[in-house]
Design a protein around this motif. Structure first.
Motif, PDB file in Angstrom:
ATOM      1  N   GLN A 108     -14.953 -37.690   2.189  1.00 42.68           N
ATOM      2  CA  GLN A 108     -16.074 -38.065   1.218  1.00 42.68           C
ATOM      3  C   GLN A 108     -15.926 -35.540   1.312  1.00 42.68           C
ATOM      4  O   GLN A 108     -16.081 -35.493   0.490  1.00 42.68           O
ATOM      5  CB  GLN A 108     -16.993 -38.571   1.945  1.00 42.68           C
ATOM      6  N   LEU A 109     -15.856 -35.484   2.384  1.00 42.67           N
ATOM      7  CA  LEU A 109     -15.727 -33.930   2.924  1.00 42.67           C
ATOM      8  C   LEU A 109     -14.625 -33.817   2.523  1.00 42.67           C
ATOM      9  O   LEU A 109     -14.447 -32.760   1.816  1.00 42.67           O
ATOM     10  CB  LEU A 109     -16.286 -34.240   4.622  1.00 42.67           C
ATOM     11  N   ILE A 110     -13.486 -34.100   2.623  1.00 45.64           N
ATOM     12  CA  ILE A 110     -12.363 -33.179   1.774  1.00 45.64           C
ATOM     13  C   ILE A 110     -12.457 -33.443   0.377  1.00 45.64           C
ATOM     14  O   ILE A 110     -12.113 -32.673   0.040  1.00 45.64           O
ATOM     15  CB  ILE A 110     -11.525 -33.861   3.284  1.00 45.64           C
ATOM     16  N   THR A 122     -14.950 -33.779  -1.389  1.00 43.33           N
ATOM     17  CA  THR A 122     -16.283 -32.624  -2.030  1.00 43.33           C
ATOM     18  C   THR A 122     -16.263 -31.217  -1.741  1.00 43.33           C
ATOM     19  O   THR A 122     -16.177 -30.604  -2.551  1.00 43.33           O
ATOM     20  CB  THR A 122     -17.090 -32.978  -1.624  1.00 43.33           C
ATOM     21  N   ASN A 123     -14.770 -30.956  -0.877  1.00 43.86           N
ATOM     22  CA  ASN A 123     -15.469 -29.568  -0.681  1.00 43.86           C
ATOM     23  C   ASN A 123     -13.619 -28.898  -1.155  1.00 43.86           C
ATOM     24  O   ASN A 123     -13.720 -28.028  -0.613  1.00 43.86           O
ATOM     25  CB  ASN A 123     -15.124 -29.635   1.191  1.00 43.86           C
ATOM     26  N   HIS A 124     -12.697 -29.927  -0.595  1.00 46.56           N
ATOM     27  CA  HIS A 124     -11.524 -29.354  -0.655  1.00 46.56           C
ATOM     28  C   HIS A 124     -10.724 -29.540  -2.249  1.00 46.56           C
ATOM     29  O   HIS A 124     -11.355 -30.400  -2.696  1.00 46.56           O
ATOM     30  CB  HIS A 124     -10.415 -29.809  -0.085  1.00 46.56           C
ATOM     31  N   GLY A 125     -10.672 -28.829  -3.098  1.00 44.62           N
ATOM     32  CA  GLY A 125      -9.876 -28.704  -3.521  1.00 44.62           C
ATOM     33  C   GLY A 125      -8.736 -28.855  -3.963  1.00 44.62           C
ATOM     34  O   GLY A 125      -8.096 -28.179  -2.988  1.00 44.62           O
ATOM     35  N   ALA A 155      -7.553 -24.844  -2.342  1.00 47.32           N
ATOM     36  CA  ALA A 155      -7.625 -25.275  -1.170  1.00 47.32           C
ATOM     37  C   ALA A 155      -6.651 -25.900  -0.061  1.00 47.32           C
ATOM     38  O   ALA A 155      -6.177 -25.716   0.446  1.00 47.32           O
ATOM     39  CB  ALA A 155      -8.582 -25.140  -0.516  1.00 47.32           C
ATOM     40  N   ASP A 156      -5.773 -26.862  -1.203  1.00 52.13           N
ATOM     41  CA  ASP A 156      -4.754 -27.041  -0.359  1.00 52.13           C
ATOM     42  C   ASP A 156      -3.485 -26.352  -0.144  1.00 52.13           C
ATOM     43  O   ASP A 156      -3.068 -26.694   1.251  1.00 52.13           O
ATOM     44  CB  ASP A 156      -4.572 -28.921  -0.787  1.00 52.13           C
TER      45      ASP A 156
END
Length: 183
Positions: free
Chosen positions: A159-161, A163-166, A169-170
């Motif tokens: 969930q954090l990944i 929400t925080n990574h797009g 960012a990947d």
């Protein structure tokens, strides 16, 4: 009253008086005739071997009685032998009974001791089985908690990944990882 050929005799009394006259025949008084008849009777018995027959019969009876006495002695000896034998058997039976009782008590003590040991062993095994079950249940509970924690952590991380990574960012992460590998 005198018969032909018979004579009479007078018997004097000790006090001088006369007594009745005793009749005689052939010069013999009645007592002499009885004695003569007895003598003839005894001679006939001796001639006919009656005393020998009587002695033989008595000897046979004595022999039969001796034989019965010998048989009685033998039976008594046999009875005493049997009595002694049975007394010995009874004594041996009493000894055997005492030995059997002692053996039975010993066997009973062994059985009680074995049952006590078996009971202690069963109790120890059951306690170990219970401890093993408790340990297995604790491990299962710990494993289940770990699995839930991992599952919860993975869900939270995803969930954090998310929400925080797009995508940008990947790309930066992948480029950094590649650069770390080339060095």
């Amino acid at each position: 009253m005198a018969e032909a050929g018979a004579t009479t005799a007078t018997v004097e009394q000790p006090h001088g008086g006369e007594h009745e006259v005793e009749p005689t025949a052939l010069g013999l008084t009645p007592g002499m005739w009885v004695a003569a008849a007895m003598l003839v009777f005894l001679l006939i018995l001796v001639v006919k071997k009656v005393p020998a027959a009587i002695v033989g019969g008595l000897d046979k009876q004595i022999g039969a009685i001796r034989q019965q006495l010998d048989e009685a002695k033998a039976l008594r000896a046999e009875a005493e032998k049997l009595r002694a034998e049975y007394a010995t058997r009874i004594a041996n039976a009493e000894k055997d009974a005492v030995a059997m009782l002692a053996h039975a008590r010993h066997e009973a003590d062994l059985i009680v001791a074995k049952a006590t040991q078996d009971t202690a062993d069963v109790i120890a095994r059951r306690e170990k089985m219970a401890a093993d079950k408790i340990g297995a249940a604790e491990r299962a509970a710990v494993d289940e908690l770990r699995a839930r924690a991992v599952s919860a952590a993975a869900a939270a991380a995803s969930q954090l990944i998310a929400t925080n990574h797009g995508a940008s960012a990947d790309k930066a992460l992948v480029d950094g990882a590649i650069a770390g590998l080339s060095h």
